[in-house]
Scaffold this motif. Structure first.
Motif, PDB file in Angstrom:
ATOM      1  N   GLY A   1       4.271  -1.388   3.527  1.00  0.00           N
ATOM      2  CA  GLY A   1       3.359  -1.934   4.171  1.00  0.00           C
ATOM      3  C   GLY A   1       2.012  -1.118   4.254  1.00  0.00           C
ATOM      4  N   THR A   2       1.242  -1.411   5.281  1.00  0.00           N
ATOM      5  CA  THR A   2       0.093  -0.572   5.437  1.00  0.00           C
ATOM      6  C   THR A   2       0.803   0.815   6.313  1.00  0.00           C
ATOM      7  OG1 THR A   2      -0.427  -1.420   7.260  1.00  0.00           O
ATOM      8  CG2 THR A   2      -1.761  -2.033   5.375  1.00  0.00           C
ATOM      9  N   LYS A   3      -0.240   1.878   6.064  1.00  0.00           N
ATOM     10  CA  LYS A   3       0.298   3.099   6.744  1.00  0.00           C
ATOM     11  C   LYS A   3       0.485   2.944   8.278  1.00  0.00           C
ATOM     12  CE  LYS A   3      -0.926   7.932   5.958  1.00  0.00           C
ATOM     13  NZ  LYS A   3      -1.736   8.899   5.284  1.00  0.00           N
ATOM     14  N   ASP A   4      -0.244   2.330   8.918  1.00  0.00           N
ATOM     15  CA  ASP A   4       0.099   2.128  10.309  1.00  0.00           C
ATOM     16  C   ASP A   4       1.435   1.198  10.594  1.00  0.00           C
ATOM     17  OD1 ASP A   4      -2.375   3.518  10.636  1.00  0.00           O
ATOM     18  OD2 ASP A   4      -3.288   1.867  11.924  1.00  0.00           O
ATOM     19  N   SER A   5       1.235   0.115   9.941  1.00  0.00           N
ATOM     20  CA  SER A   5       2.524  -0.666  10.278  1.00  0.00           C
ATOM     21  C   SER A   5       3.863  -0.092   9.601  1.00  0.00           C
ATOM     22  CB  SER A   5       2.351  -2.078   9.472  1.00  0.00           C
ATOM     23  OG  SER A   5       2.358  -1.875   8.142  1.00  0.00           O
ATOM     24  N   MET A   6       3.792   0.800   8.781  1.00  0.00           N
ATOM     25  CA  MET A   6       5.058   1.456   8.343  1.00  0.00           C
ATOM     26  C   MET A   6       5.424   2.489   9.419  1.00  0.00           C
ATOM     27  SD  MET A   6       5.562   2.855   4.485  1.00  0.00           S
ATOM     28  CE  MET A   6       4.663   4.376   4.968  1.00  0.00           C
ATOM     29  N   ASN A   7       4.550   3.272   9.547  1.00  0.00           N
ATOM     30  CA  ASN A   7       4.820   4.414  10.743  1.00  0.00           C
ATOM     31  C   ASN A   7       5.167   3.696  11.935  1.00  0.00           C
ATOM     32  OD1 ASN A   7       4.056   6.494   8.965  1.00  0.00           O
ATOM     33  ND2 ASN A   7       1.819   6.475   9.618  1.00  0.00           N
ATOM     34  N   GLU A   8       4.835   2.697  12.203  1.00  0.00           N
ATOM     35  CA  GLU A   8       5.347   1.998  13.516  1.00  0.00           C
ATOM     36  C   GLU A   8       6.893   1.503  13.411  1.00  0.00           C
ATOM     37  OE1 GLU A   8       3.410  -1.594  14.759  1.00  0.00           O
ATOM     38  OE2 GLU A   8       3.531  -1.053  16.818  1.00  0.00           O
TER      39      GLU A   8
ATOM     40  N   ARG B   1      20.017  14.095  10.203  1.00  0.00           N
ATOM     41  CA  ARG B   1      20.867  12.995  10.104  1.00  0.00           C
ATOM     42  C   ARG B   1      19.784  11.622   9.715  1.00  0.00           C
ATOM     43  NH1 ARG B   1      24.251  13.220  14.742  1.00  0.00           N
ATOM     44  NH2 ARG B   1      25.796  11.776  14.074  1.00  0.00           N
ATOM     45  N   LEU B   2      18.665  11.681   9.889  1.00  0.00           N
ATOM     46  CA  LEU B   2      17.647  10.749   9.778  1.00  0.00           C
ATOM     47  C   LEU B   2      16.455  11.481   8.799  1.00  0.00           C
ATOM     48  CD1 LEU B   2      16.979   7.675   9.498  1.00  0.00           C
ATOM     49  CD2 LEU B   2      15.869   8.000  11.618  1.00  0.00           C
ATOM     50  N   ILE B   3      16.523  11.347   7.398  1.00  0.00           N
ATOM     51  CA  ILE B   3      15.589  11.939   6.764  1.00  0.00           C
ATOM     52  C   ILE B   3      14.319  10.858   6.144  1.00  0.00           C
ATOM     53  CG2 ILE B   3      15.204  13.387   4.593  1.00  0.00           C
ATOM     54  CD1 ILE B   3      18.172  13.529   4.531  1.00  0.00           C
ATOM     55  N   PHE B   4      13.191  11.246   6.266  1.00  0.00           N
ATOM     56  CA  PHE B   4      12.172  10.496   5.712  1.00  0.00           C
ATOM     57  C   PHE B   4      11.651  11.089   4.536  1.00  0.00           C
ATOM     58  CE2 PHE B   4      12.969   8.111   9.869  1.00  0.00           C
ATOM     59  CZ  PHE B   4      12.542   6.766   9.195  1.00  0.00           C
ATOM     60  N   ALA B   5      11.416  10.504   3.476  1.00  0.00           N
ATOM     61  CA  ALA B   5      10.644  11.154   2.334  1.00  0.00           C
ATOM     62  C   ALA B   5       9.043  11.237   2.760  1.00  0.00           C
ATOM     63  CB  ALA B   5      10.870  10.203   1.163  1.00  0.00           C
ATOM     64  N   SER B   6       8.596  12.381   2.263  1.00  0.00           N
ATOM     65  CA  SER B   6       7.217  12.626   2.504  1.00  0.00           C
ATOM     66  C   SER B   6       6.312  12.368   1.433  1.00  0.00           C
ATOM     67  CB  SER B   6       6.845  13.659   3.371  1.00  0.00           C
ATOM     68  OG  SER B   6       7.399  14.795   2.639  1.00  0.00           O
ATOM     69  N   THR B   7       6.866  12.675   0.234  1.00  0.00           N
ATOM     70  CA  THR B   7       6.048  12.556  -1.028  1.00  0.00           C
ATOM     71  C   THR B   7       6.485  11.592  -1.888  1.00  0.00           C
ATOM     72  OG1 THR B   7       7.387  14.081  -2.429  1.00  0.00           O
ATOM     73  CG2 THR B   7       5.767  15.029  -0.917  1.00  0.00           C
ATOM     74  N   ALA B   8       5.763  11.122  -2.905  1.00  0.00           N
ATOM     75  CA  ALA B   8       6.100  10.046  -3.729  1.00  0.00           C
ATOM     76  C   ALA B   8       7.337  10.413  -4.749  1.00  0.00           C
ATOM     77  CB  ALA B   8       5.036   9.642  -4.730  1.00  0.00           C
TER      78      ALA B   8
ATOM     79  N   ASP C   1       0.807  -1.139  -0.108  1.00  0.00           N
ATOM     80  CA  ASP C   1      -0.074   0.042  -0.023  1.00  0.00           C
ATOM     81  C   ASP C   1       0.771   1.255   0.066  1.00  0.00           C
ATOM     82  OD1 ASP C   1      -2.178  -1.745   0.322  1.00  0.00           O
ATOM     83  OD2 ASP C   1      -2.656  -1.087   2.217  1.00  0.00           O
ATOM     84  N   GLU C   2       1.905   1.336   0.984  1.00  0.00           N
ATOM     85  CA  GLU C   2       2.653   2.400   1.176  1.00  0.00           C
ATOM     86  C   GLU C   2       4.240   1.972   1.102  1.00  0.00           C
ATOM     87  OE1 GLU C   2       1.338   5.604   2.029  1.00  0.00           O
ATOM     88  OE2 GLU C   2      -0.719   5.081   2.374  1.00  0.00           O
TER      89      GLU C   2
END
Lengths: 450, 450
Positions: free
Chosen positions: B282-289, B305-312, B216-217
């Motif tokens: 995974g799904t949104k919840d499982s990924m965020n966890e 130092r730890l970047i997460f991508a927010s858009t596709a 999903d995500e």
């Protein structure tokens, strides 16, 4: 053959060779197994090391004596039968854990280690080996039959957990298939060649197995359906939607009634209808999300028809109903009957159809029969109780099982999803694979065992 | 050899056989590959069906002419070299999808199908085949080398995605390894024997592959560390804690600077430090966890130092940096240099040590060198730029790579995690596996190809 026995006695010591009638019987026949031969080994040898297995193999080869590797004896297709007699090599004495590499997430064990014991010992390191065949099975036999069980949906089959193998070849040479990398593309995949070879290419004496991290949480769901077709259709829906299930098991109404008759696996009274058992594992959030997805996909199954276990003991009792299915069957079996238990696997889209047809046909036998399966893999088991001494019954069951295998092949499936071929299904393997493929397998066999 | 070429021209038609110098060169040499031989094929044949491959193979066998199956030509260990000349069988003309079984979650394709094209075509069914080697690779070559890529941490390697294979054996016989069940324990595991056999046992012409549900995500995280050891230690921590990562990749500071020099994969300016790339699906919840778990386990890496991508698009640009690593290297490479790129794999606990040692040692060469790897599998790649015409440089790089392979073996690892053996690593395979195991492989080869 007797010369070989004497030589082995001399090499290993008298106490390691048994010719007791009871031992011979328990190593040559199994009431769990559908297929048994009338042949019996002449002696049972119990080696304690790879070197001893090699010594035994050299003696047997020199004297052209058949060798039958024997693990826990829990296989069901006559995999350890001795149709041509010979010497049975019982690996139960090779039950040591040789090295536990916690940081590498792998473990090296002898072939006679019971997987349940092994998992118990490494539990405190938060690791486990996820395959779950019969709780009695040994690692060596699990590899030899490429076993799986209920966890295969999430974790694959035994071949996916083998890092390396120590194998004694038919001439007594000891080989090691690989070192200990988690991933490798160096040379032919001998791990996979020996995994599932059912002892025909060599005797597996030691193995290094990959381990997985124990999931934080486990939840079990149980859903009942009016018909077998409804249940299998719901299963397909969950699979196709990608709900991250750890296991997806099916038991029919007959099997559910057997569980009830046998004490309900923890005292529960089950609804005697086609039933799906669902296992969810993971972190709390991801698990709850998967449960919500399931509830959405199986509408109307939110209350009494879709139960979720909330406590650990409830969870264990729910799953025990599935894991104890074969024992429950054996317990309620009338005297003088045996169980013809077998498994086939088909592409996912054909599962509902073949389960339905097979169930109808076995129902027509007028005998007690039941269906259960690892529906997440398109794999299911059918068990029929019959009197092996009644030739008419025997022939009728045999024909029914034969039709089930043919049907699986017509649907592009296989005659064995996880139990192996043994002596029970040899004739059908040719039908499944065709002459050329069988000839290639024969050539491979000859090259290893001239 | 020329008689064979003429016979093939007659059988398939003149237009299907090329003896153009350009064709011969592009099928006999690759600038991507570490190992090239001086030999060249005498002709390139382009079959369109299994039957045509069988006809070619029969002619070549009759005239004792070497055959070299050729896919996309993107392998890097000289896997398609023709040291003894012969006829190159180019499978690019076999690029049809034969059957897409959406409900069964599998697909049957010819060997010359590009995996990226295939995944594009089945995307709308929410399915994909998760292996991700070079985006140019063909299915046949992917199977022949048992490829993997960044997704192996979650999805395993190519052998885990093969349902059945159609193979033309050296005598021209066509076999099919299995029907189409998702799980099977019927007979020897021929899928696994041919997967990774690098064309030495037969030519794979068609394959049915398992498919997985598209997640999903997807989220990508990037973390930089002061040293290589810190980065690999953090990687081990995440693995051992069981954080459900889809991929865990490492690139050293040199590789990050190469990415910057080459446009930053989407214009981003990267910190030139040892870097981990993390993929969560995974799904949104499982990924965020999983992301929360990661942030907890790598303390101090919450902000820059730890970047997460927010858009596709940000996600794609982050991952592109990893996927385009080899191309970036090729682009910045000075004239007259080549890249010696190779991979080894070791048990997880030894990864930090071997990466550190290998990096130091290749650094001492005074040449441009870089390290990147699939650290989730204990597998890493080293690339050194050198001038192949300078014998001193050549010998120095060769010795350095040789020491890296020996070190991997001392650590119970393998000389090839995913690229195969080709002609580049033949000599070391014996050291890895030992005489008896190599002899068994030879016996298997002889039995299939007498």
């Amino acid at each position: 053959m007797l010369v070989a026995v004497r030589k082995i006695q001399k090499a290993l010591g008298e106490d390691r060779v048994s010719i007791e009638q009871d031992d011979i019987e328990s190593h040559g026949y199994s009431e769990w197994s559908t297929s048994n031969s009338t042949g019996r080994p002449v002696a049972i040898v119990t080696p304690r090391s790879t070197e001893e297995v090699s010594a035994i193999v050299k003696i047997c080869t020199e004297h052209r004596t058949p060798m039958i590797p024997f693990g826990a004896g829990s296989s069901v297709e006559g995999n350890f039968s001795s149709p041509f007699s010979g010497i049975c090599i019982d690996l139960s004495g090779m039950n040591r854990i040789l090295a536990f590499h916690e940081e590498d997430m792998n473990i090296t064990v002898q072939a006679g280690v019971r997987w349940t014991d092994m998992n118990e010992k490494i539990k405190s390191a938060n690791l486990f080996m996820p395959m779950d065949p019969s709780p009695t099975a040994y690692v060596g036999g699990m590899i030899a039959t490429n076993c799986s069980g209920t966890n295969a949906m999430k974790y694959g089959t035994m071949k996916d957990w083998v890092v390396n193998l120590t194998v004694v070849l038919p001439n007594g040479t000891v080989i090691k298939t690989k070192r200990r990398p988690r991933k490798s593309s160096a040379g032919y995949n001998l791990n996979a060649l020996f995994t599932g070879s059912e002892g025909t290419l060599g005797i597996i004496t030691e193995a290094t197995l990959k381990l997985a991290i124990l999931p934080d949480e486990t939840s079990i769901g149980v859903a009942t359906f009016p018909t077998v077709k409804d249940a299998t259709a719901a299963a397909s829906k969950l699979i196709r939607a990608g709900v991250p299930l750890a296991a997806l098991e099916f038991m029919d109404e007959v099997q559910m009634s057997v569980i009830n008759q046998n004490g309900g696996a923890g005292g529960r009274k089950w609804t005697e209808k086609p039933t799906l058992f669902l296992k969810f594992t993971g972190t709390k959030d991801s698990m709850n999300e998967a449960i919500r997805q399931t509830q959405k996909l199986i509408p109307g199954y939110t209350s009494d028809r879709l139960i979720f276990a909330s406590t650990a003991s409830e969870r264990e009792s729910l799953w025990a109903a599935r894991k104890e299915a074969l024992w429950a069957l054996l317990a309620v079996r009338p005297e003088n009957t045996e169980i013809w238990s077998t498994d086939v696997a088909v592409p996912l889209s054909r599962l509902a159809e073949i389960v339905d047809l097979s169930k109808k046909e076995s129902g027509n036998l007028g005998l007690f029969s039941t269906v259960l399966g690892h529906v997440g893999d398109g794999n299911f088991h059918q068990a029929v109780m019959y009197n092996p001494k009644d030739p008419e019954q025997y022939q009728a069951v045999k024909a029914c099982v034969s039709r089930m295998m043919r049907r699986a092949l017509e649907m592009e499936g296989t005659i064995s999803g996880e139990h192996g071929i043994g002596i029970g299904k040899k004739d059908y393997l040719k039908e499944e694979l065709g002459d050329s493929t069988i000839q290639l397998m024969r050539a491979l066999k000859r090259s290893v065992d001239p």
